[in-house]
Design a protein around this motif. Sequence first.
Motif, short mmCIF file in Angstrom:
data_model
loop_
_atom_site.label_atom_id
_atom_site.label_comp_id
_atom_site.label_asym_id
_atom_site.label_seq_id
_atom_site.Cartn_x
_atom_site.Cartn_y
_atom_site.Cartn_z
N ASN A 225 0.81 -1.24 0.09
CA ASN A 225 0.05 0.03 0.03
C ASN A 225 0.96 1.25 -0.07
OD1 ASN A 225 -2.22 -1.71 -0.13
ND2 ASN A 225 -2.81 -0.92 2.09
N MET A 226 2.20 1.24 0.40
CA MET A 226 2.90 2.37 0.19
C MET A 226 2.87 3.10 -0.95
SD MET A 226 3.84 3.14 3.32
CE MET A 226 2.55 2.23 3.99
N ALA A 227 3.05 2.27 -1.76
CA ALA A 227 3.06 3.29 -3.22
C ALA A 227 1.50 4.07 -3.53
CB ALA A 227 3.05 2.21 -4.49
N GLY A 228 0.63 3.57 -3.21
CA GLY A 228 -0.55 4.28 -3.19
C GLY A 228 -0.69 5.45 -2.12
N ILE A 229 0.03 5.10 -1.10
CA ILE A 229 0.22 6.40 0.28
C ILE A 229 0.97 7.28 -0.48
CG2 ILE A 229 1.19 6.74 2.40
CD1 ILE A 229 -0.19 3.92 3.09
N ILE A 230 2.22 7.08 -0.89
CA ILE A 230 3.11 8.03 -1.52
C ILE A 230 2.40 8.89 -2.51
CG2 ILE A 230 5.21 8.11 -2.84
CD1 ILE A 230 6.49 5.98 -1.39
N LEU A 231 1.68 8.36 -3.43
CA LEU A 231 0.91 8.94 -4.75
C LEU A 231 -0.07 10.08 -3.77
CD1 LEU A 231 0.63 6.20 -7.21
CD2 LEU A 231 2.13 8.45 -7.07
N THR A 232 -0.82 9.38 -2.86
CA THR A 232 -1.97 10.28 -2.34
C THR A 232 -1.14 11.38 -1.59
OG1 THR A 232 -3.11 8.39 -1.80
CG2 THR A 232 -3.66 10.28 -0.78
N ALA A 233 0.16 11.40 -0.92
CA ALA A 233 0.51 12.18 -0.04
C ALA A 233 1.24 13.21 -1.22
CB ALA A 233 2.06 11.60 0.57
N ALA A 234 1.74 12.80 -2.29
CA ALA A 234 2.14 13.53 -3.35
C ALA A 234 0.99 14.46 -4.07
CB ALA A 234 2.98 12.99 -4.58
N SER A 235 0.01 13.65 -4.20
CA SER A 235 -1.19 14.58 -4.78
C SER A 235 -1.61 15.51 -3.81
CB SER A 235 -2.52 13.50 -4.97
OG SER A 235 -2.21 12.48 -5.68
N LEU A 236 -1.68 15.47 -2.24
CA LEU A 236 -2.03 16.38 -1.41
C LEU A 236 -1.16 17.64 -1.46
CD1 LEU A 236 -3.14 14.38 1.85
CD2 LEU A 236 -4.59 15.31 0.19
N GLY A 237 0.05 17.02 -1.61
CA GLY A 237 1.25 18.34 -1.92
C GLY A 237 0.91 18.89 -3.18
N PHE A 238 0.76 18.23 -4.15
CA PHE A 238 0.41 19.06 -5.46
C PHE A 238 -0.85 19.96 -5.22
CE2 PHE A 238 -1.63 19.19 -9.64
CZ PHE A 238 -0.52 19.54 -10.40
#
Length: 300
Positions: A225-238
């Motif tokens: 799940n870490m890949a999805g979590i990293i993408l979600t965190a990057a999306s929030l930062g974006f």
Amino acid sequence: MTDALHSQSEIRRPPIPARIAASLARAGRQLADEPLGLSGFLILAVLCIVAIIAPALAPYDPNVQMLSDALQPPSLAHLAGTDEFGRDIFSRLVYGTRITIQTVLSISIIVGPVGLLIGIVSGFFGGRTDAILMRATDIVLSFPSLILALAFAAALGAGLNTAIIAISLTAWPPIARLARAEALVVRNADYVAAARLYGASSLRILLLYIAPMCVPSVIVRLTLNMAGIILTAASLGFLGLGAQPPAPEWGAMISSGRKFMLDYWWVAVMPGIAILLTSLAFNIAGDTLRDILDPRHARS
């Protein structure tokens, strides 16, 4: 007689350090036979080392602005180029590794125990307890995780800590469902029935007999799940709801670089590559852990 049985079982059972060492040695041998999985773990190890020694590794201060060097292409002086403020992108990527690792570890520490506890309690007790906990889990699962994380982050306010909390609030249901499925199987095992006969309390059975059997699957699921979590965190930062400027968060770097995408591609592409490699490493590592910890998924 019960005490005698416990004493005999303790005598036959190897010491805990010896069992841990044997498990680690076996996992090491299996990992050596998985070159692709080993590469994923090596990338993650490099990321952790980079996060620890970031000040020594980064050639420039990540927040120092040099407008005279703005939007310089990749070169020997600036390995990944510079952004619109003349900041060295490579240095910002190095320091951004700290934010990524902090986010991953924080979310894992929150999501793993919470999902595991809810899942084993639901699966072990069943009945009304199972129905209430699983309906709450289904409600959270019915919303897209990114949308729900955006709602929580917007309600709690922008920032790295609130982004971690927002993602954690949306990431525990899959862990709980997996732990529940494991608990439903384990609770009918012979050794659990024997523990009940010996008079073990429900809390003792949950913590000492059921939870340890669910931990390997939870670890594998967390890693995947870490890949999805990293993408979600990057999306929030974006979107400006993650780590705030001038923090070198990879999603925020992509957001600031999208305005220059056509003429100065490196501003957005370099942090994108960092996110890609990190997500890929976690996926490979999680897949390899599944093969090692669960022989039912072993490759032929």
